[in-house]
Write a protein that holds these residues in place. Structure first.
Motif, PDB file in Angstrom:
ATOM      1  N   VAL A   1       2.893  -9.813   5.303  1.00 37.58           N
ATOM      2  CA  VAL A   1       4.498 -10.304   5.530  1.00 37.58           C
ATOM      3  C   VAL A   1       5.381 -10.189   5.882  1.00 37.58           C
ATOM      4  CG1 VAL A   1       5.968 -12.020   3.565  1.00 37.58           C
ATOM      5  CG2 VAL A   1       3.679 -12.112   3.719  1.00 37.58           C
ATOM      6  N   ASN A   2       5.344  -8.552   5.516  1.00 34.17           N
ATOM      7  CA  ASN A   2       6.831  -8.032   6.316  1.00 34.17           C
ATOM      8  C   ASN A   2       6.887  -7.555   6.815  1.00 34.17           C
ATOM      9  OD1 ASN A   2       9.260  -8.750   3.350  1.00 34.17           O
ATOM     10  ND2 ASN A   2       7.619  -7.652   2.320  1.00 34.17           N
ATOM     11  N   LYS A   3       5.663  -7.254   8.013  1.00 37.50           N
ATOM     12  CA  LYS A   3       5.300  -7.006   9.083  1.00 37.50           C
ATOM     13  C   LYS A   3       5.658  -5.099   9.099  1.00 37.50           C
ATOM     14  CE  LYS A   3       6.135 -11.686  12.173  1.00 37.50           C
ATOM     15  NZ  LYS A   3       7.063 -11.661  12.871  1.00 37.50           N
ATOM     16  N   VAL A   4       5.179  -5.070   7.835  1.00 43.14           N
ATOM     17  CA  VAL A   4       4.449  -3.274   8.058  1.00 43.14           C
ATOM     18  C   VAL A   4       3.107  -2.929   7.787  1.00 43.14           C
ATOM     19  CG1 VAL A   4       5.689  -1.235   6.251  1.00 43.14           C
ATOM     20  CG2 VAL A   4       6.959  -3.555   6.931  1.00 43.14           C
ATOM     21  N   SER A   5       3.317  -1.850   8.766  1.00 46.07           N
ATOM     22  CA  SER A   5       1.939  -1.784   8.613  1.00 46.07           C
ATOM     23  C   SER A   5       1.772  -0.235   8.559  1.00 46.07           C
ATOM     24  CB  SER A   5       1.709  -1.472  10.771  1.00 46.07           C
ATOM     25  OG  SER A   5       2.576  -0.503  11.267  1.00 46.07           O
ATOM     26  N   VAL A   6       0.805  -0.088   7.919  1.00 45.23           N
ATOM     27  CA  VAL A   6       0.781   0.862   7.197  1.00 45.23           C
ATOM     28  C   VAL A   6      -0.274   2.218   7.507  1.00 45.23           C
ATOM     29  CG1 VAL A   6      -0.658   1.851   5.064  1.00 45.23           C
ATOM     30  CG2 VAL A   6       0.753  -0.152   4.888  1.00 45.23           C
ATOM     31  N   ASP A   7      -0.266   3.036   8.118  1.00 41.86           N
ATOM     32  CA  ASP A   7      -1.015   4.409   9.045  1.00 41.86           C
ATOM     33  C   ASP A   7      -2.241   4.490   7.357  1.00 41.86           C
ATOM     34  OD1 ASP A   7      -0.264   3.765  11.040  1.00 41.86           O
ATOM     35  OD2 ASP A   7       1.509   5.531   9.818  1.00 41.86           O
TER      36      ASP A   7
ATOM     37  N   ILE B   1       7.457  10.435   7.635  1.00 41.66           N
ATOM     38  CA  ILE B   1       7.429   9.509   7.844  1.00 41.66           C
ATOM     39  C   ILE B   1       7.577   9.183   5.892  1.00 41.66           C
ATOM     40  CG2 ILE B   1       5.317   9.878   8.926  1.00 41.66           C
ATOM     41  CD1 ILE B   1       3.654  10.315   6.279  1.00 41.66           C
ATOM     42  N   LEU B   2       7.245   7.734   5.686  1.00 48.42           N
ATOM     43  CA  LEU B   2       6.965   7.822   4.472  1.00 48.42           C
ATOM     44  C   LEU B   2       5.920   7.669   3.480  1.00 48.42           C
ATOM     45  CD1 LEU B   2       9.965   4.810   4.390  1.00 48.42           C
ATOM     46  CD2 LEU B   2      10.571   7.112   3.978  1.00 48.42           C
ATOM     47  N   VAL B   3       5.938   7.981   2.065  1.00 48.25           N
ATOM     48  CA  VAL B   3       4.986   7.682   1.348  1.00 48.25           C
ATOM     49  C   VAL B   3       5.573   6.807   0.382  1.00 48.25           C
ATOM     50  CG1 VAL B   3       3.647   8.108  -0.131  1.00 48.25           C
ATOM     51  CG2 VAL B   3       3.637   9.560   2.407  1.00 48.25           C
ATOM     52  N   ILE B   4       5.257   5.546  -0.027  1.00 48.56           N
ATOM     53  CA  ILE B   4       5.333   4.273  -1.227  1.00 48.56           C
ATOM     54  C   ILE B   4       4.402   4.780  -2.029  1.00 48.56           C
ATOM     55  CG2 ILE B   4       5.608   2.066  -1.520  1.00 48.56           C
ATOM     56  CD1 ILE B   4       6.153   1.650   1.631  1.00 48.56           C
ATOM     57  N   ASN B   5       4.598   4.729  -3.099  1.00 47.28           N
ATOM     58  CA  ASN B   5       3.719   5.140  -4.390  1.00 47.28           C
ATOM     59  C   ASN B   5       3.538   3.601  -5.534  1.00 47.28           C
ATOM     60  OD1 ASN B   5       2.314   7.828  -3.954  1.00 47.28           O
ATOM     61  ND2 ASN B   5       4.898   8.552  -3.927  1.00 47.28           N
ATOM     62  N   ILE B   6       2.652   3.114  -5.878  1.00 48.14           N
ATOM     63  CA  ILE B   6       3.216   2.103  -6.205  1.00 48.14           C
ATOM     64  C   ILE B   6       1.629   2.272  -7.107  1.00 48.14           C
ATOM     65  CG2 ILE B   6       1.600  -0.048  -5.786  1.00 48.14           C
ATOM     66  CD1 ILE B   6       2.400   0.471  -3.002  1.00 48.14           C
ATOM     67  N   PHE B   7       2.073   2.298  -8.682  1.00 48.16           N
ATOM     68  CA  PHE B   7       1.118   2.170 -10.123  1.00 48.16           C
ATOM     69  C   PHE B   7       1.362   1.202 -10.670  1.00 48.16           C
ATOM     70  CE2 PHE B   7       1.486   3.218 -14.595  1.00 48.16           C
ATOM     71  CZ  PHE B   7       0.054   4.285 -14.515  1.00 48.16           C
ATOM     72  N   SER B   8       0.457   0.650 -11.264  1.00 44.63           N
ATOM     73  CA  SER B   8       0.157  -0.087 -12.471  1.00 44.63           C
ATOM     74  C   SER B   8      -0.756  -0.481 -13.215  1.00 44.63           C
ATOM     75  CB  SER B   8       0.582  -1.377 -11.946  1.00 44.63           C
ATOM     76  OG  SER B   8      -0.131  -2.610 -12.527  1.00 44.63           O
TER      77      SER B   8
ATOM     78  N   VAL C   1       0.129   4.884  -0.005  1.00 47.65           N
ATOM     79  CA  VAL C   1      -0.025   4.591   1.111  1.00 47.65           C
ATOM     80  C   VAL C   1       0.975   5.372   2.449  1.00 47.65           C
ATOM     81  CG1 VAL C   1      -0.699   1.935   1.510  1.00 47.65           C
ATOM     82  CG2 VAL C   1       1.898   2.508   1.697  1.00 47.65           C
ATOM     83  N   THR C   2       1.278   5.029   3.724  1.00 47.54           N
ATOM     84  CA  THR C   2       2.162   6.044   4.242  1.00 47.54           C
ATOM     85  C   THR C   2       2.634   5.215   5.704  1.00 47.54           C
ATOM     86  OG1 THR C   2       0.527   6.783   5.994  1.00 47.54           O
ATOM     87  CG2 THR C   2       1.514   8.535   3.886  1.00 47.54           C
ATOM     88  N   VAL C   3       4.304   4.817   5.797  1.00 48.46           N
ATOM     89  CA  VAL C   3       4.875   4.136   6.534  1.00 48.46           C
ATOM     90  C   VAL C   3       5.369   4.902   7.214  1.00 48.46           C
ATOM     91  CG1 VAL C   3       4.317   1.625   5.200  1.00 48.46           C
ATOM     92  CG2 VAL C   3       6.394   3.580   5.555  1.00 48.46           C
ATOM     93  N   ASP C   4       5.823   4.534   8.937  1.00 47.36           N
ATOM     94  CA  ASP C   4       6.521   5.172  10.113  1.00 47.36           C
ATOM     95  C   ASP C   4       7.957   5.207   9.647  1.00 47.36           C
ATOM     96  OD1 ASP C   4       8.684   5.207  12.142  1.00 47.36           O
ATOM     97  OD2 ASP C   4       6.642   6.314  13.033  1.00 47.36           O
TER      98      ASP C   4
ATOM     99  N   ALA D   1      -3.448   7.995  19.956  1.00 49.48           N
ATOM    100  CA  ALA D   1      -2.773   7.689  20.450  1.00 49.48           C
ATOM    101  C   ALA D   1      -1.482   7.241  18.989  1.00 49.48           C
ATOM    102  CB  ALA D   1      -3.249   6.251  21.036  1.00 49.48           C
ATOM    103  N   HIS D   2      -3.193   6.608  17.710  1.00 50.25           N
ATOM    104  CA  HIS D   2      -2.062   5.847  16.557  1.00 50.25           C
ATOM    105  C   HIS D   2      -1.113   7.097  15.688  1.00 50.25           C
ATOM    106  CE1 HIS D   2      -1.739   2.964  13.416  1.00 50.25           C
ATOM    107  NE2 HIS D   2      -2.300   3.824  12.506  1.00 50.25           N
ATOM    108  N   PHE D   3      -2.415   8.069  15.476  1.00 46.27           N
ATOM    109  CA  PHE D   3      -1.658   9.514  14.526  1.00 46.27           C
ATOM    110  C   PHE D   3      -0.654  10.163  15.076  1.00 46.27           C
ATOM    111  CE2 PHE D   3      -5.078   8.130  12.327  1.00 46.27           C
ATOM    112  CZ  PHE D   3      -4.719   6.556  11.222  1.00 46.27           C
ATOM    113  N   GLY D   4      -0.019   9.927  16.200  1.00 47.25           N
ATOM    114  CA  GLY D   4       1.766  10.641  17.103  1.00 47.25           C
ATOM    115  C   GLY D   4       1.248  11.137  18.046  1.00 47.25           C
ATOM    116  N   ALA D   5       0.077  11.139  18.783  1.00 44.83           N
ATOM    117  CA  ALA D   5      -0.284  11.707  20.291  1.00 44.83           C
ATOM    118  C   ALA D   5       0.534  11.173  21.675  1.00 44.83           C
ATOM    119  CB  ALA D   5      -1.140  12.364  20.530  1.00 44.83           C
TER     120      ALA D   5
END
Length: 455
Positions: free
Chosen positions: A343-349, A317-324, A360-363, A261-265
């Motif tokens: 804080v921004n109510k964005v859930s990560v898969d 989906i979007l892939v957010i790449n964070i480098f530091s 990370v991936t997000v819808d 259910a979470h991953f698209g069904a």
């Protein structure tokens, strides 16, 4: 006692509702609590009415409301033409609900401002229209049926459009409301999706929330079963709209169903599983157009065999790449990053980390502008768009020899941007370009289910 939820396609028209009432009649010995969605496509229409009202487009909103009224009045006449008293009762209720909606939408049009509370009021009307018509039709057909307003028992927090259920309050209120409604009756009916705060302010559980309503009610009643009646023969090995030769899965575990259910069904709302798990209540996914079919039963993990059960996907989906480099040998960095998502109510898969990188991936439907802006203050952030996520789901898939070879053989010519295996060994997920997703899912399904299988 059992809980029976009927979705929009199961109550779409006179034929579908007649079939639904027949299904309920066959379950009267089990004391059913019937949970219904709005008629098919009605919630979409209500969202459009709300959008028109927000920009003072009174004419378009009014035209849609006329269609809404006509459809429900017409349905009442089709269902109860031979029982005029019940037909009149249903039509009177429909007119009252539609009159109230018209007055409310008119006020929103005058203001030109649509609050979340106002939107919750508007988009919930579909469930009240359908449940009242079906309530009258059940009584007209000789099934003595009590009626419950779900907002008296499904209690949530103050998020009007995605209410967070108050489990303790729900478990306190549901038994009393159901017991009272059952006095002298053979069944009771209520609405899915709609809810209220403890103070009585209207909320909804979010799109697809009728499944969730049914599971919450089942939990509160210690029901013997929760039945989700839809338009497909249970949970399948892949989405039949994308993949040929899918199979119905007879049994899956709560964990597998939650992952699917979470991953698209699309068969179950992602939050449906948790309340049932709390009380170990089996969930049946059944087809109202084929009531004799076995469907799928969702059970405790110990009853389920190991092996791959399905191939699911999230198409956009979007892939957010964070480098530091500040990540290296630094404690608390991950906490700082994920607090920004919270804080921004964005859930990560999916999450993948290396020494100096987090992906990370997000819808794609989520708003990530503020997340990117806040992360960019101390990281380099890159967003990959037009990606899709494919997930292979099953029990103990880590033990399946050759799974990776089978999964990745069809992807030899595809770019794979990210790979993630859940710690519970229930899913293996990877990210590909959106334009190759459908072919990849079809090929993977063929390798796993149409050749020698994967068990």
């Amino acid at each position: 006692m059992i809980v029976m939820k009927f979705g929009g396609t199961s109550v779409a028209n006179c034929e579908a509702i007649t079939r639904t009432i027949s299904i309920v009649r066959g379950k009267l010995e089990q004391k059913p609590v019937v949970v219904v969605s709005a008629l098919s496509k009605v919630t979409d229409m209500l969202y459009k009415i709300a959008d028109h009202a927000a920009v003072k487009n009174r004419m378009e909103a009014s035209a849609l409301m006329d269609q809404l009224r006509a459809r429900h009045i017409g349905l009442a006449h089709e269902l109860m033409s031979d029982t005029p008293d019940y037909c009149r009762q249903a039509c009177t209720i429909v007119d009252r609900i539609c009159d109230d909606l018209a007055s409310f939408v008119g006020a929103v049009c005058s203001l030109g401002e649509l609050s979340d509370r106002s939107k919750a009021v508007i988009i919930s009307k579909g469930e009240y229209l359908s449940s009242n018509i079906i309530w009258c039709a059940m009584n007209a057909r000789g099934i003595k049926t009590g009626y419950i307003d779900a907002r008296k028992m499904i209690i949530t927090g103050n998020d009007y459009l995605k209410g967070e259920p108050d489990s303790a309050a729900i478990q306190t209120k549901v038994p009393g409301e159901v017991s009272a409604a059952y006095e002298g009756n053979d069944a009771v009916i209520t609405q899915g999706f709609v809810s209220a705060t403890a103070e009585g302010e209207p909320t909804v559980l979010g799109r697809g929330g009728s499944d969730y309503s049914a599971s919450l009610i089942g939990m509160a009643l210690d029901a013997s079963a929760i039945e989700i009646w839809t338009d497909v023969d249970g949970v399948r090995t892949a989405d039949p709209r994308k993949v040929q030769n899918t199979r119905c899965i007879e049994q899956i575990s709560f964990e597998e169903a939650a992952e699917m259910a979470h991953f698209g069904a699309k068969v179950l709302h992602p939050l449906t599983i948790e309340p049932a798990v709390n009380k170990n209540i089996p969930i049946y996914v059944l087809n109202s157009m084929n009531p004799e079919g076995k469907g799928t039963v969702i059970l405790q993990n110990s009853f389920i065999e190991d092996g791959v059960k399905s191939v699911s996907f999230k198409e956009n989906i979007l892939v957010i790449n964070i480098f530091s480099t500040k990540m290296i040998n630094t404690s608390g960095f991950l906490k700082k990053v994920f607090e920004i998502f919270s804080v921004n109510k964005v859930s990560v898969d999916l999450i993948s980390t290396s020494e100096a990188n987090i992906s990370v991936t997000v819808d794609s439907s989520q708003k990530i502008d503020k997340v990117v802006e806040q992360l960019s203050a101390f990281c380099d952030v890159y967003v990959d768009e037009d990606k899709s996520q494919i997930s292979i789901i099953g029990k103990n898939i880590i033990n399946i020899k050759g799974l990776l070879q089978k999964a990745f053989a069809p992807l030899a010519d595809c770019k794979i941007y990210m790979i993630s295996q859940g710690a519970s060994y229930v899913n293996l997920s990877f990210v590909v370009d959106r334009d190759v997703m459908t072919d990849a899912v079809c090929q993977i399904h063929k390798y796993l289910f149409e050749n020698e299988g994967c068990h």
